[in-house]
Structures are given as structure tokens and as C-alpha cells.
Design a protein around this motif. Structure first.
Motif, mmCIF file in Angstrom:
data_model
loop_
_atom_site.group_PDB
_atom_site.id
_atom_site.type_symbol
_atom_site.label_atom_id
_atom_site.label_comp_id
_atom_site.label_asym_id
_atom_site.label_seq_id
_atom_site.Cartn_x
_atom_site.Cartn_y
_atom_site.Cartn_z
ATOM 1 N N VAL A 174 -4.631 3.067 1.727
ATOM 2 C CA VAL A 174 -4.799 3.618 3.078
ATOM 3 C C VAL A 174 -4.685 2.515 4.125
ATOM 4 C CG1 VAL A 174 -6.379 4.815 4.661
ATOM 5 C CG2 VAL A 174 -6.283 5.488 2.243
ATOM 6 N N PHE A 175 -5.383 1.393 3.873
ATOM 7 C CA PHE A 175 -5.482 0.349 4.888
ATOM 8 C C PHE A 175 -4.636 -0.889 4.593
ATOM 9 C CE2 PHE A 175 -9.627 2.592 4.832
ATOM 10 C CZ PHE A 175 -9.567 3.153 6.098
ATOM 11 N N GLY A 176 -3.920 -0.895 3.482
ATOM 12 C CA GLY A 176 -3.137 -2.077 3.127
ATOM 13 C C GLY A 176 -1.783 -1.708 2.568
ATOM 14 N N ASP A 177 -1.279 -2.578 1.710
ATOM 15 C CA ASP A 177 0.054 -2.388 1.142
ATOM 16 C C ASP A 177 0.026 -1.678 -0.207
ATOM 17 O OD1 ASP A 177 1.108 -3.751 3.307
ATOM 18 O OD2 ASP A 177 0.909 -5.704 2.315
ATOM 19 N N GLY A 178 -1.159 -1.288 -0.667
ATOM 20 C CA GLY A 178 -1.261 -0.631 -1.965
ATOM 21 C C GLY A 178 -0.635 0.751 -1.955
ATOM 22 N N ARG A 179 -0.350 1.245 -3.162
ATOM 23 C CA ARG A 179 0.242 2.573 -3.295
ATOM 24 C C ARG A 179 -0.572 3.392 -4.285
ATOM 25 N NH1 ARG A 179 5.140 3.804 -1.640
ATOM 26 N NH2 ARG A 179 5.527 5.182 -3.412
ATOM 27 N N ALA A 180 -0.751 4.661 -3.959
ATOM 28 C CA ALA A 180 -1.383 5.605 -4.884
ATOM 29 C C ALA A 180 -0.352 6.690 -5.154
ATOM 30 C CB ALA A 180 -2.645 6.194 -4.271
ATOM 31 N N GLU A 181 0.162 6.701 -6.380
ATOM 32 C CA GLU A 181 1.215 7.662 -6.715
ATOM 33 C C GLU A 181 0.720 9.097 -6.595
ATOM 34 O OE1 GLU A 181 4.261 6.701 -7.069
ATOM 35 O OE2 GLU A 181 3.670 4.600 -6.923
ATOM 36 N N THR A 182 -0.522 9.326 -7.055
ATOM 37 C CA THR A 182 -1.127 10.661 -6.952
ATOM 38 C C THR A 182 -2.596 10.493 -6.595
ATOM 39 O OG1 THR A 182 -1.862 10.781 -9.258
ATOM 40 C CG2 THR A 182 0.405 11.510 -8.790
ATOM 41 N N ALA A 183 -3.218 11.594 -6.197
ATOM 42 C CA ALA A 183 -4.651 11.553 -5.872
ATOM 43 C C ALA A 183 -5.478 11.196 -7.105
ATOM 44 C CB ALA A 183 -5.096 12.897 -5.305
ATOM 45 N N ASP A 184 -4.960 11.534 -8.294
ATOM 46 C CA ASP A 184 -5.696 11.255 -9.532
ATOM 47 C C ASP A 184 -5.824 9.765 -9.816
ATOM 48 O OD1 ASP A 184 -6.000 13.950 -9.946
ATOM 49 O OD2 ASP A 184 -4.257 14.127 -11.268
ATOM 50 N N THR A 185 -4.925 8.945 -9.266
ATOM 51 C CA THR A 185 -4.981 7.503 -9.535
ATOM 52 C C THR A 185 -5.985 6.787 -8.635
ATOM 53 O OG1 THR A 185 -3.199 6.988 -7.966
ATOM 54 C CG2 THR A 185 -2.555 7.500 -10.248
ATOM 55 N N VAL A 186 -6.432 7.446 -7.579
ATOM 56 C CA VAL A 186 -7.332 6.795 -6.615
ATOM 57 C C VAL A 186 -8.680 6.424 -7.235
ATOM 58 C CG1 VAL A 186 -8.571 7.069 -4.431
ATOM 59 C CG2 VAL A 186 -6.180 7.796 -4.616
ATOM 60 N N PRO A 187 -9.367 7.336 -7.973
ATOM 61 C CA PRO A 187 -10.667 6.947 -8.547
ATOM 62 C C PRO A 187 -10.575 5.757 -9.500
ATOM 63 C CG PRO A 187 -10.416 9.331 -8.603
ATOM 64 C CD PRO A 187 -9.079 8.760 -8.207
ATOM 65 N N ALA A 188 -9.521 5.707 -10.330
ATOM 66 C CA ALA A 188 -9.372 4.587 -11.263
ATOM 67 C C ALA A 188 -9.171 3.287 -10.499
ATOM 68 C CB ALA A 188 -8.203 4.840 -12.208
ATOM 69 N N SER A 189 -8.362 3.357 -9.443
ATOM 70 C CA SER A 189 -8.133 2.176 -8.609
ATOM 71 C C SER A 189 -9.438 1.739 -7.940
ATOM 72 C CB SER A 189 -7.071 2.486 -7.554
ATOM 73 O OG SER A 189 -6.943 1.416 -6.649
ATOM 74 N N TRP A 190 -10.190 2.718 -7.436
ATOM 75 C CA TRP A 190 -11.485 2.442 -6.798
ATOM 76 C C TRP A 190 -12.406 1.712 -7.767
ATOM 77 C CZ3 TRP A 190 -14.146 3.599 -2.141
ATOM 78 C CH2 TRP A 190 -15.536 3.517 -2.213
ATOM 79 N N ASP A 191 -12.498 2.221 -9.006
ATOM 80 C CA ASP A 191 -13.384 1.612 -10.001
ATOM 81 C C ASP A 191 -12.960 0.185 -10.324
ATOM 82 O OD1 ASP A 191 -14.988 3.843 -10.162
ATOM 83 O OD2 ASP A 191 -13.948 4.690 -11.895
ATOM 84 N N GLU A 192 -11.651 -0.030 -10.455
ATOM 85 C CA GLU A 192 -11.150 -1.367 -10.773
ATOM 86 C C GLU A 192 -11.456 -2.344 -9.639
ATOM 87 O OE1 GLU A 192 -9.734 -4.649 -12.421
ATOM 88 O OE2 GLU A 192 -10.081 -2.747 -13.452
ATOM 89 N N LEU A 193 -11.223 -1.914 -8.406
ATOM 90 C CA LEU A 193 -11.502 -2.778 -7.257
ATOM 91 C C LEU A 193 -13.005 -3.033 -7.118
ATOM 92 C CD1 LEU A 193 -8.947 -1.221 -4.763
ATOM 93 C CD2 LEU A 193 -8.857 -3.526 -5.738
ATOM 94 N N LYS A 194 -13.801 -2.020 -7.428
ATOM 95 C CA LYS A 194 -15.255 -2.180 -7.375
ATOM 96 C C LYS A 194 -15.706 -3.229 -8.384
ATOM 97 C CE LYS A 194 -19.502 0.580 -7.635
ATOM 98 N NZ LYS A 194 -20.046 1.938 -7.833
ATOM 99 N N ARG A 195 -15.110 -3.205 -9.589
ATOM 100 C CA ARG A 195 -15.450 -4.208 -10.604
ATOM 101 C C ARG A 195 -15.081 -5.609 -10.118
ATOM 102 N NH1 ARG A 195 -13.963 -0.361 -14.671
ATOM 103 N NH2 ARG A 195 -11.869 -1.196 -14.821
ATOM 104 N N GLN A 196 -13.893 -5.722 -9.512
ATOM 105 C CA GLN A 196 -13.477 -7.025 -8.980
ATOM 106 C C GLN A 196 -14.462 -7.512 -7.925
ATOM 107 O OE1 GLN A 196 -9.444 -7.070 -7.511
ATOM 108 N NE2 GLN A 196 -8.680 -5.910 -9.269
ATOM 109 N N GLU A 197 -14.835 -6.603 -7.041
ATOM 110 C CA GLU A 197 -15.736 -6.926 -5.940
ATOM 111 C C GLU A 197 -17.085 -7.430 -6.450
ATOM 112 O OE1 GLU A 197 -16.219 -4.470 -1.912
ATOM 113 O OE2 GLU A 197 -17.209 -3.530 -3.608
ATOM 114 N N LYS A 198 -17.540 -6.854 -7.557
ATOM 115 C CA LYS A 198 -18.844 -7.213 -8.109
ATOM 116 C C LYS A 198 -18.757 -8.320 -9.157
ATOM 117 C CE LYS A 198 -20.894 -2.693 -7.231
ATOM 118 N NZ LYS A 198 -21.935 -3.149 -6.316
ATOM 119 N N GLY A 199 -17.547 -8.853 -9.358
ATOM 120 C CA GLY A 199 -17.384 -9.946 -10.309
ATOM 121 C C GLY A 199 -17.475 -9.517 -11.758
#
Length: 200
Positions: free
Chosen positions: A43-68
Motif C-alpha cells: 500500500v505504502f511502498g513498492d511491494g506487491r500483493a498478488e491477491t488479498a490472500d497473500t497479505v496476511p502471510a506477508s504481514w506475519d513475515e514482516l512482523k517477525r522481521q520487525e520483532k527480530g
């Protein structure tokens, strides 16, 4: 009105932390904005979400990165220990399933529940690790519930209420017979219980 109560709590706690010199309301708002920007690159950057179904998985992965959290095991370990046990089990299982570690369908989960129940029986009969085996049974039961879309805490709460309701009917029937449950045999109480089950 309820949203106002929630907002009051946020402002109240932020003010306490400001007085303690830890952070301010601006820091809280800044943190939320940064989190939203980081976790929504589609939404706010250069990332792409092919479908709405891929958003939660992406969210979880980024959340893991954020929390180390470098591994799925790190994410499992981070599930709050303050949660009720059944909810914690469900969250841990979901994270493991997101990593691909799960049964294909509920039949595998049911087979596992049968296996764990057998191991619990053996532990009870042989003086084994009953607590550990009971935990395994509960964990397996949560997995069955997850496949069926059932919240385990709601399920056990409903069963507690059902037990109380049936026990009340059983007690009332004993009183109608002029007897107290404590003076009845287990067989007599079981007969009353079965009658209560049929009526409630």
C-alpha cells in the motif's frame, strides 16, 4: 462511548509514561504509523500483493522481521505465556501451520487425538507422565477444534455451562425423590445424570 473509554486509557497511560520519562503520546502515534507503513509495503511502498490472500502471510513475515524473530520457532516462543493455555496452543498451532507443519485435514488431527488419548490411558495405568500426556491430549483436541473453526476457550466454557445445567437438573430430580446426591450410589447418580442429559 466505548471507543472514548479506550481512547481515555491510551491517553492516560501515555501521560503516566511521559511523567516517568519513558515515552510520549507522539512516540505512540509515531510507532503506530511506522508499523503500518512497514507492514503494508503493497500500500505504502513498492511491494506487491498478488491477491488479498497473500497479505496476511506477508504481514506475519514482516512482523517477525520487525520483532527480530529469525525462525518459526522464535515466533512460536514469542506467543504470550500470559494467554489462557488453550488460546496459546491455538496460536502456536496456527503459526506452525503457516510454516507448513499441519495435517491435511481434520482426519489426521482426529487420529492424533486418538493416539494421544491412548498414551494418556497408558500413563495413568502405568504411573507414567500423566501431566505431560494430558497436555498432549488437550493440545491435540485444540487442533481438532481449529480444523472445525471452533474456539477452544468458547468450547470449554460452553461445556462448563452445560455441565452445571445438567448437574442442577440431576440435583433437582434427587430432591424430588426426597434424597441428597451424597447419599446416593454412583450408579443411581449416573442414572439421574443420563436423564438430565436427555432433558438438557
Amino acid at each position: 462511548e466505548e471507543l472514548g473509554d479506550v481512547l481515555m486509557q491510551v491517553v492516560f497511560h501515555a501521560d503516566i509514561e511521559k511523567d516517568a520519562g519513558r515515552f510520549t503520546m507522539d512516540d505512540v502515534c509515531d510507532g503506530v504509523v511506522k508499523k503500518l507503513l512497514f507492514r503494508h509495503p503493497h500500500v505504502f511502498g513498492d511491494g506487491r500483493a498478488e491477491t488479498a490472500d497473500t497479505v496476511p502471510a506477508s504481514w506475519d513475515e514482516l512482523k517477525r522481521q520487525e520483532k527480530g524473530q529469525k525462525t518459526t520457532a522464535d515466533a512460536l516462543d514469542a506467543v504470550a505465556r500470559s494467554l489462557p493455555g488453550l488460546w496459546r496452543a491455538e496460536k502456536i498451532q496456527k503459526k506452525a501451520a503457516d510454516a507448513g507443519f499441519d495435517w491435511r485435514d481434520v482426519s489426521g488431527a482426529l487420529d492424533k487425538l486418538d493416539e494421544e488419548t491412548g498414551e494418556l490411558r497408558q500413563a495413568v495405568e502405568t504411573g507414567g507422565d500423566v501431566a505431560g500426556e494430558l497436555g498432549d491430549v488437550l493440545f491435540a483436541a485444540v487442533k481438532v477444534g481449529r480444523f472445525c473453526g471452533i474456539d477452544p476457550e468458547d468450547a470449554i466454557a460452553g461445556t462448563c455451562e452445560k455441565f452445571i445445567r445438567r448437574f442442577r437438573v440431576m440435583e433437582q430430580e434427587a430432591a424430588r425423590q426426597g434424597r441428597a446426591l451424597r447419599d446416593m450410589t454412583l450408579e443411581e447418580m449416573t442414572a439421574l445424570w443420563n436423564g438430565a442429559k436427555e432433558r438438557s
